[in-house]
Every structure is written in structure tokens, then in C-alpha cells.
Design a protein around this motif. Structure first.
Motif, short mmCIF file in Angstrom:
data_model
loop_
_atom_site.label_atom_id
_atom_site.label_comp_id
_atom_site.label_asym_id
_atom_site.label_seq_id
_atom_site.Cartn_x
_atom_site.Cartn_y
_atom_site.Cartn_z
N LYS A 1 0.86 -1.20 0.00
CA LYS A 1 0.00 0.00 0.00
C LYS A 1 0.90 1.25 0.00
N GLY A 2 0.27 2.43 -0.18
CA GLY A 2 1.02 3.69 -0.10
C GLY A 2 1.54 4.16 -1.44
N ALA A 3 2.41 5.15 -1.40
CA ALA A 3 2.89 5.83 -2.62
C ALA A 3 3.50 4.88 -3.65
N GLU A 4 4.21 3.84 -3.17
CA GLU A 4 4.83 2.88 -4.09
C GLU A 4 3.97 1.63 -4.25
N LYS B 1 -7.66 -3.01 5.23
CA LYS B 1 -6.73 -3.21 4.10
C LYS B 1 -7.39 -2.84 2.77
N LEU B 2 -8.67 -3.22 2.62
CA LEU B 2 -9.38 -2.90 1.38
C LEU B 2 -9.56 -1.39 1.22
N TYR B 3 -9.87 -0.72 2.34
CA TYR B 3 -10.04 0.73 2.30
C TYR B 3 -8.72 1.41 1.90
N ALA B 4 -7.59 0.91 2.42
CA ALA B 4 -6.28 1.48 2.07
C ALA B 4 -6.03 1.35 0.57
N CYS B 5 -6.37 0.18 0.00
CA CYS B 5 -6.23 -0.04 -1.44
C CYS B 5 -7.16 0.89 -2.23
N TYR B 6 -8.38 1.02 -1.73
CA TYR B 6 -9.41 1.85 -2.38
C TYR B 6 -8.94 3.30 -2.43
N ILE C 1 -8.68 2.13 14.31
CA ILE C 1 -9.70 2.48 13.30
C ILE C 1 -9.23 3.69 12.49
N PRO C 2 -9.10 3.54 11.16
CA PRO C 2 -8.62 4.68 10.36
C PRO C 2 -9.62 5.83 10.35
N ARG D 1 -19.80 4.91 -0.98
CA ARG D 1 -19.29 3.82 -0.13
C ARG D 1 -18.60 4.34 1.13
N MET D 2 -18.03 5.51 1.05
CA MET D 2 -17.34 6.06 2.23
C MET D 2 -18.29 6.20 3.42
N THR D 3 -19.54 6.54 3.14
CA THR D 3 -20.54 6.66 4.21
C THR D 3 -20.73 5.30 4.88
N ARG D 4 -20.84 4.25 4.05
CA ARG D 4 -21.06 2.90 4.59
C ARG D 4 -19.83 2.38 5.33
N VAL D 5 -18.65 2.68 4.81
CA VAL D 5 -17.41 2.26 5.48
C VAL D 5 -17.33 2.93 6.86
N SER D 6 -17.68 4.21 6.88
CA SER D 6 -17.67 4.97 8.13
C SER D 6 -18.63 4.36 9.16
N GLU D 7 -19.81 3.93 8.68
CA GLU D 7 -20.80 3.30 9.58
C GLU D 7 -20.26 1.98 10.15
N PHE D 8 -19.58 1.21 9.32
CA PHE D 8 -19.00 -0.07 9.76
C PHE D 8 -17.95 0.20 10.85
N PHE D 9 -17.11 1.20 10.63
CA PHE D 9 -16.08 1.53 11.62
C PHE D 9 -16.68 2.04 12.93
N LYS D 10 -17.83 2.73 12.83
CA LYS D 10 -18.52 3.19 14.06
C LYS D 10 -18.98 2.00 14.89
#
Length: 293
Positions: free
Chosen positions: A150-153, A206-211, A264-265, A243-252
Motif C-alpha cells: 500500500k502507499g505511494a509505491e 486493508k481494502l479501504y487502504a487499497c481503495y 480504526i482509520p 461507499r465512504m458513508t457505509r465504510v464509516s458506519e462499519f467503523f462506528k
């Protein structure tokens, strides 16, 4: 809370007689006890995926067999064990699952032995769909979004436009299947579903980081892309925002059930002006005037 049943002991004994330590460990990991699969059995199976002389198809077949059980506890634990091996086992285990035409066929699974069985059956059906989607994504991409750099590289940041426009919808489908698990704190009422939720939470990070990496790459390339690519790219970006709204709800929910806030990111909301500038650019390419939108 029931312990190992006579059926569990007989199943394990059968594999002892046939000399399959791996199949025996699968049975031990997927007993009728309402506890997560034991760490020692998981570690044994993870190590087994690293051994060249271990029959991975046989290991997978035994897990599928356990997932065909009538008890929600056994089936849930078979899915959790499979998920654990997809994440922590040798990649050849995931490769083998991805090569199969069908993985889990549990869309009609229902344990009618009590109200708890009914409730948990819903989550088993959703969980199996996610694991199927995880294997399918590997088949499509020839890599696991959870394992790549993940990340810049990272893989998603350095991907070409063509690969990115093909890869992002695959990633979105896997994230959708995970979010469709759609669990609430009141549903997390036993150690088995809790173990599943923790695995899903770790996958989502991990999926969110890739996204996120993929979206950064998309935005960096957007103004140099062809018109048809911009059209696809804009759709991908719009889907990302919803999807960001739904990801945020899952993290809550993760926070509500006691997962450390530091794990939690933090999700940062993109400014609306960014979407407007992307739409304006596409309209320009399509020869539309602002009032023609």
C-alpha cells in the motif's frame, strides 16, 4: 454453551484412522462448541499451507464438507477457518480457492433449530457471499487486495489507467460484499460471530487502504485520460463517495463493540468542489456547455 459433541469426536476420529492430520485439525477447528476456532488448530492449518507435501485441495474439500453441516455453529466456524487461511495461510491456498468454479453455495442455508439459528443463518449467507467475492477478486486480479503493498509505491497507486479502470470495480464489489454483512452491535452476541466480525474489520482496513490508493491514482491521472476513460473514472469516483458513508458506519460499529479507536482509520471527506471539477472536465471533453448538464 455446548462442548464438543459425540459427532465432533467421531468426525475427528475418522480422520485419525485415515491418517489425515490436516482434515482432523479442520474438524477440531469446526466443532459444535460456541467458541471461535482454537488458536492451536488455526496455527497448525496455517503451517500446513506452507508445507509442499500437504494436499491443499483435500484441506479445502474438508472445509467445504464442514460448511455443508446442518448446524450454524459448525458452518460459521468452517467459514471463519477458511477466511483465516485466506488471510494468513500460504497464497497457494487462496489460489486454489480462486481456481474453483464454485466455492460456498450457502445462499439458502437455514438452521431451524431455534431463533438463534435463524438469526445466525442470515449472517452465514452474507459471510459466504463475501468469501466467494474475495476469491473471485483474486481470480480477476491475480493478487489479493489484502496482501499487496500500500502507499505511494503500492500496487494501486502505480497501476496504469487501463488496469485501474478494470481493477477498481472488482475492488468495489469485494467491499460491497463485506459491507452487505450489515451487522449491528446487538447482533454481535456470541464469540463465533464476534470472531467473524473481527476478520471482516481487519479486511476492510486493508481494502479501504487499497481503495484510497486507487482513488488517489485515478485523480492524479484523470485530466490526462481519454473521454471514455474519464466517464468510467467519474462513475468510480461517485461510487467511492457513497461507499465512504457505509465504510464509516462499519467503523462506528467496530468502535461501539470495543475495538480500539487507534486501530480504526480516520476517513476524510473529499470536498464537493472536487466532484464538480471532474464533472466540468468531462462535460468539456463531451463538448457540453455548463448549462447543458
Amino acid at each position: 454453551m455446548s462442548g464438543q459433541t459425540l459427532t465432533d469426536r467421531i468426525a475427528a476420529a475418522q480422520y485419525t484412522l485415515t491418517g489425515s492430520d490436516v482434515s482432523r485439525a479442520v474438524c477440531k477447528a469446526t466443532t459444535h462448541e460456541q467458541t471461535p476456532p482454537k488458536k492451536k488448530h488455526m496455527e497448525f492449518l496455517i503451517q500446513a499451507t506452507q508445507e509442499t507435501n500437504v494436499n491443499v485441495p483435500q484441506m479445502a474439500d474438508t472445509l467445504m464438507e464442514r460448511a455443508g453441516n446442518a448446524s450454524w455453529v459448525v458452518v460459521f466456524k468452517a467459514l471463519i477457518t477458511t477466511h483465516h487461511l485466506m488471510v494468513h495461510g500460504n497464497e497457494r491456498f487462496l489460489q486454489f480457492l480462486a481456481s474453483r468454479n464454485t466455492l460456498f453455495n450457502l445462499s439458502n442455508f437455514l438452521d431451524k433449530t431455534g431463533s438463534h439459528g435463524y438469526d445466525m443463518s442470515t449472517f452465514i449467507r452474507r459471510y459466504s457471499r463475501y468469501l466467494n467475492e474475495k476469491a473471485f477478486a483474486y481470480r480477476q486480479m491475480a493478487f489479493d487486495f489484502g496482501r499487496v503493498k500500500k502507499g505511494a509505491e503500492g500496487v494501486m497507486r502505480t497501476m496504469t489507467v487501463e488496469k485501474l479502470l478494470k481493477g477498481m470495480p472488482t475492488l468495489q464489489s469485494q467491499i460491497d460484499a463485506l459491507l452487505d454483512f450489515d451487522v449491528h452491535p446487538k447482533d454481535l452476541d456470541n464469540p463465533v460471530i464476534n470472531a467473524c466480525f473481527l476478520l471482516l474489520f481487519k479486511d476492510l482496513i486493508k481494502l479501504y487502504a487499497c481503495y484510497n490508493d486507487g482513488i488517489i491514482n485515478l485523480l492524479e491521472k484523470f485530466f490526462q485520460m481519454k473521454r471514455s476513460q474519464c466517464k468510467d473514472g467519474l462513475e468510480i469516483y461517485k461510487r467511492f463517495l457513497t461507499r465512504m458513508t457505509r465504510v464509516s458506519e462499519f467503523f462506528k460499529i467496530a468502535e461501539q463493540v470495543g475495538i480500539d479507536k487507534n486501530d480504526i482509520p480516520e476517513l476524510t471527506q473529499a470536498p464537493e468542489s472536487l466532484l464538480e471539477s471532474l464533472e466540468t472536465h468531462l462535460n468539456t471533453l463531451e463538448g457540453k456547455k455548463p448549462e447543458d448538464k
